[in-house]
Design a protein around this motif. Structure first.
Motif, PDB file in Angstrom:
ATOM      1  N   PRO A  10     -25.728 140.222  10.606  1.00 15.62           N
ATOM      2  CA  PRO A  10     -26.894 139.330  10.554  1.00 15.62           C
ATOM      3  C   PRO A  10     -27.888 139.708   9.461  1.00 15.62           C
ATOM      4  N   ILE A  11     -28.548 138.692   8.905  1.00 17.52           N
ATOM      5  CA  ILE A  11     -29.580 138.943   7.885  1.00 17.52           C
ATOM      6  C   ILE A  11     -30.973 138.945   8.510  1.00 17.52           C
ATOM      7  N   GLY A  12     -31.027 138.877   9.831  1.00 15.89           N
ATOM      8  CA  GLY A  12     -32.328 138.911  10.485  1.00 15.89           C
ATOM      9  C   GLY A  12     -32.249 138.589  11.962  1.00 15.89           C
ATOM     10  N   ASN A  13     -31.365 137.668  12.322  1.00 21.18           N
ATOM     11  CA  ASN A  13     -31.239 137.226  13.707  1.00 21.18           C
ATOM     12  C   ASN A  13     -29.943 137.777  14.291  1.00 21.18           C
ATOM     13  N   LEU A  14     -30.057 138.682  15.275  1.00 22.73           N
ATOM     14  CA  LEU A  14     -28.868 139.320  15.839  1.00 22.73           C
ATOM     15  C   LEU A  14     -27.937 138.318  16.519  1.00 22.73           C
ATOM     16  N   GLY A  15     -28.464 137.144  16.849  1.00 21.41           N
ATOM     17  CA  GLY A  15     -27.630 136.111  17.453  1.00 21.41           C
ATOM     18  C   GLY A  15     -26.575 135.576  16.509  1.00 21.41           C
ATOM     19  N   ASP A  16     -26.682 135.908  15.213  1.00 24.02           N
ATOM     20  CA  ASP A  16     -25.702 135.438  14.229  1.00 24.02           C
ATOM     21  C   ASP A  16     -24.475 136.346  14.136  1.00 24.02           C
ATOM     22  N   MET A  17     -24.463 137.449  14.869  1.00 26.01           N
ATOM     23  CA  MET A  17     -23.310 138.346  14.874  1.00 26.01           C
ATOM     24  C   MET A  17     -22.133 137.630  15.543  1.00 26.01           C
ATOM     25  N   THR A  18     -20.951 137.664  14.922  1.00 27.17           N
ATOM     26  CA  THR A  18     -19.796 136.953  15.476  1.00 27.17           C
ATOM     27  C   THR A  18     -19.008 137.847  16.434  1.00 27.17           C
ATOM     28  N   TYR A  19     -18.252 137.218  17.336  1.00 26.00           N
ATOM     29  CA  TYR A  19     -17.390 137.971  18.244  1.00 26.00           C
ATOM     30  C   TYR A  19     -16.398 138.821  17.456  1.00 26.00           C
ATOM     31  N   ARG A  20     -15.851 138.229  16.396  1.00 24.65           N
ATOM     32  CA  ARG A  20     -14.848 138.949  15.616  1.00 24.65           C
ATOM     33  C   ARG A  20     -15.454 140.163  14.922  1.00 24.65           C
ATOM     34  N   ALA A  21     -16.695 140.025  14.440  1.00 24.61           N
ATOM     35  CA  ALA A  21     -17.359 141.155  13.779  1.00 24.61           C
ATOM     36  C   ALA A  21     -17.550 142.303  14.763  1.00 24.61           C
ATOM     37  N   VAL A  22     -17.999 141.992  15.978  1.00 20.15           N
ATOM     38  CA  VAL A  22     -18.180 143.029  17.001  1.00 20.15           C
ATOM     39  C   VAL A  22     -16.849 143.709  17.307  1.00 20.15           C
ATOM     40  N   GLU A  23     -15.805 142.901  17.496  1.00 17.94           N
ATOM     41  CA  GLU A  23     -14.483 143.445  17.820  1.00 17.94           C
ATOM     42  C   GLU A  23     -13.954 144.325  16.692  1.00 17.94           C
ATOM     43  N   THR A  24     -14.135 143.903  15.461  1.00 18.01           N
ATOM     44  CA  THR A  24     -13.649 144.677  14.318  1.00 18.01           C
ATOM     45  C   THR A  24     -14.364 146.017  14.217  1.00 18.01           C
ATOM     46  N   VAL A 109     -14.296 139.754   7.216  1.00 16.78           N
ATOM     47  CA  VAL A 109     -14.811 139.182   8.457  1.00 16.78           C
ATOM     48  C   VAL A 109     -16.125 138.513   8.082  1.00 16.78           C
ATOM     49  N   PRO A 110     -16.102 137.212   7.769  1.00 15.53           N
ATOM     50  CA  PRO A 110     -17.272 136.577   7.187  1.00 15.53           C
ATOM     51  C   PRO A 110     -18.471 136.549   8.129  1.00 15.53           C
ATOM     52  N   GLY A 111     -19.637 136.556   7.497  1.00 14.51           N
ATOM     53  CA  GLY A 111     -20.877 136.510   8.256  1.00 14.51           C
ATOM     54  C   GLY A 111     -21.974 135.900   7.414  1.00 14.51           C
ATOM     55  N   PRO A 112     -23.207 136.014   7.840  1.00 13.28           N
ATOM     56  CA  PRO A 112     -24.334 135.411   7.125  1.00 13.28           C
ATOM     57  C   PRO A 112     -24.450 135.931   5.699  1.00 13.28           C
ATOM     58  N   SER A 113     -24.898 135.050   4.816  1.00 14.55           N
ATOM     59  CA  SER A 113     -25.149 135.402   3.418  1.00 14.55           C
ATOM     60  C   SER A 113     -26.479 134.808   3.001  1.00 14.55           C
ATOM     61  N   ALA A 114     -27.395 135.636   2.539  1.00 17.63           N
ATOM     62  CA  ALA A 114     -28.710 135.144   2.127  1.00 17.63           C
ATOM     63  C   ALA A 114     -28.584 134.180   0.950  1.00 17.63           C
ATOM     64  N   VAL A 115     -27.622 134.445   0.055  1.00 16.28           N
ATOM     65  CA  VAL A 115     -27.444 133.608  -1.135  1.00 16.28           C
ATOM     66  C   VAL A 115     -27.105 132.175  -0.741  1.00 16.28           C
ATOM     67  N   VAL A 116     -26.033 132.019   0.020  1.00 14.19           N
ATOM     68  CA  VAL A 116     -25.561 130.690   0.383  1.00 14.19           C
ATOM     69  C   VAL A 116     -26.515 130.008   1.353  1.00 14.19           C
ATOM     70  N   SER A 117     -27.114 130.782   2.254  1.00 17.51           N
ATOM     71  CA  SER A 117     -28.061 130.206   3.211  1.00 17.51           C
ATOM     72  C   SER A 117     -29.265 129.620   2.493  1.00 17.51           C
ATOM     73  N   ALA A 118     -29.803 130.371   1.521  1.00 18.04           N
ATOM     74  CA  ALA A 118     -30.964 129.886   0.762  1.00 18.04           C
ATOM     75  C   ALA A 118     -30.607 128.657  -0.056  1.00 18.04           C
ATOM     76  N   LEU A 119     -29.440 128.687  -0.681  1.00 17.09           N
ATOM     77  CA  LEU A 119     -29.002 127.541  -1.477  1.00 17.09           C
ATOM     78  C   LEU A 119     -28.881 126.294  -0.618  1.00 17.09           C
ATOM     79  N   ALA A 120     -28.330 126.444   0.578  1.00 19.92           N
ATOM     80  CA  ALA A 120     -28.070 125.302   1.451  1.00 19.92           C
ATOM     81  C   ALA A 120     -29.348 124.572   1.854  1.00 19.92           C
ATOM     82  N   ILE A 121     -30.453 125.300   1.962  1.00 17.94           N
ATOM     83  CA  ILE A 121     -31.703 124.663   2.402  1.00 17.94           C
ATOM     84  C   ILE A 121     -32.724 124.540   1.273  1.00 17.94           C
ATOM     85  N   SER A 122     -32.287 124.788   0.045  1.00 18.43           N
ATOM     86  CA  SER A 122     -33.210 124.778  -1.094  1.00 18.43           C
ATOM     87  C   SER A 122     -33.688 123.388  -1.479  1.00 18.43           C
ATOM     88  N   GLY A 123     -32.853 122.383  -1.227  1.00 22.72           N
ATOM     89  CA  GLY A 123     -33.175 121.037  -1.688  1.00 22.72           C
ATOM     90  C   GLY A 123     -32.805 120.814  -3.145  1.00 22.72           C
TER      91      GLY A 123
END
Length: 274
Positions: A10-24, A109-123
């Motif tokens: 997660p980049i800030g919110n622990l709720g973004d942790m995936t099941y697969r990431a925890v298992e790995t 094991v993909p997870g949050p990315s600040a780069v793509v997240s910011a781009l997606a909501i940049s407008g």
């Protein structure tokens, strides 16, 4: 032989942790962490007991061989960063390269990315973008970096720390002109903010309001009608002189303009200092 798992966190919110990431992370023999104190908090939250190995920009070259040897001897490793996807503007890149060169399997094991997240909501335009990471703290390298992407028509993405933000915005305004920018901070956290404005307005705002938090800067690319390709060597020389006036070394300015225009660096250098 073991494997290396590149695990997004997660980049800030622990709720973004995936099941697969925890298992790995639970199944790994050890976890390479940028800051073991930060990662320990994450592991404790999910009750993960896997041991940690310190791996960061200051010790990467010293410990990367021992990590590789452990994997090649049969241990499974995971690598994480303090927040987001490791190996992007991150010393984990070196470990992945060594694993690839030595035939070690690397899985993501993909997870949050600040780069793509910011781009997606940049407008701003998301079809084509270019991630540039952090600008150097050294003035010469900063100016060279900005000059090298000035004419790029892709959306540009940078990271920046709050204490350097105003200087970066001023440099960008000088090199890029007054383009649209989205300043994204505290992504996924309770105080997430996206400030969509222009470079000039951003400078004015942050001169009056102290920046807080880590920033992702998403900047509009150059428009086709803004590009000024030199039609002759004299015009190219004028572009070189403009960069020199902004503080760039003559040789560096000649190299950047030569790259952008196709004229010879040596010829430009000779005209500049004749």
């Amino acid at each position: 032989m073991g494997i290396l798992s590149v695990v997004g966190t997660p980049i800030g919110n622990l709720g973004d942790m995936t099941y697969r990431a925890v298992e790995t992370l639970e199944k790994a023999d050890f976890i390479c962490a940028e800051d073991t104190r930060v990662t320990a908090k994450l592991l404790n939250y999910f009750d993960i007991k896997t041991p940690l190995v310190s791996y960061h920009e200051h010790n990467a070259k010293q410990v990367v061989e021992s990590i590789l040897n452990r994997i090649m001897a049969g241990e499974n490793a995971a690598i994480v960063t303090d927040a987001g996807m490791p190996c992007i503007s991150d010393p984990g890149e070196l470990l992945v390269k060594l694993c690839a060169e030595n035939g070690v399997k690397v899985e993501v094991v993909p997870g949050p990315s600040a780069v793509v997240s910011a781009l997606a909501i940049s407008g701003l335009d998301t079809a084509r973008f270019q991630f540039e990471g952090f600008l150097s703290t050294t003035k010469k390298q900063r100016l060279n970096h900005l000059a090298s992407v000035k004419n790029c028509t892709n959306t540009l993405i940078f990271y920046e720390a709050p204490h350097k933000l105003i200087y970066t915005l001023k440099d960008m305004l000088e090199y890029f002109g007054d383009r649209r920018i989205s300043l994204c901070r505290e992504l996924t956290k309770i105080h997430e903010e996206v400030f969509r404005t222009t470079l000039a307005q951003a400078v004015e705002y942050y001169e009056a309001n102290k920046p807080k938090g880590e920033f992702v800067l998403v900047i509009e690319g150059a428009k086709e009608d803004e590009l000024c390709p030199a039609e002759n060597i004299e015009e190219a020389l004028e572009q070189v002189k403009a960069l020199v006036e902004k503080g760039m070394r003559g040789a560096d300015a000649c190299r950047e303009i030569a790259k952008a225009t196709g004229f010879s660096k040596g010829e430009l250098y000779g005209l500049l200092f004749k």
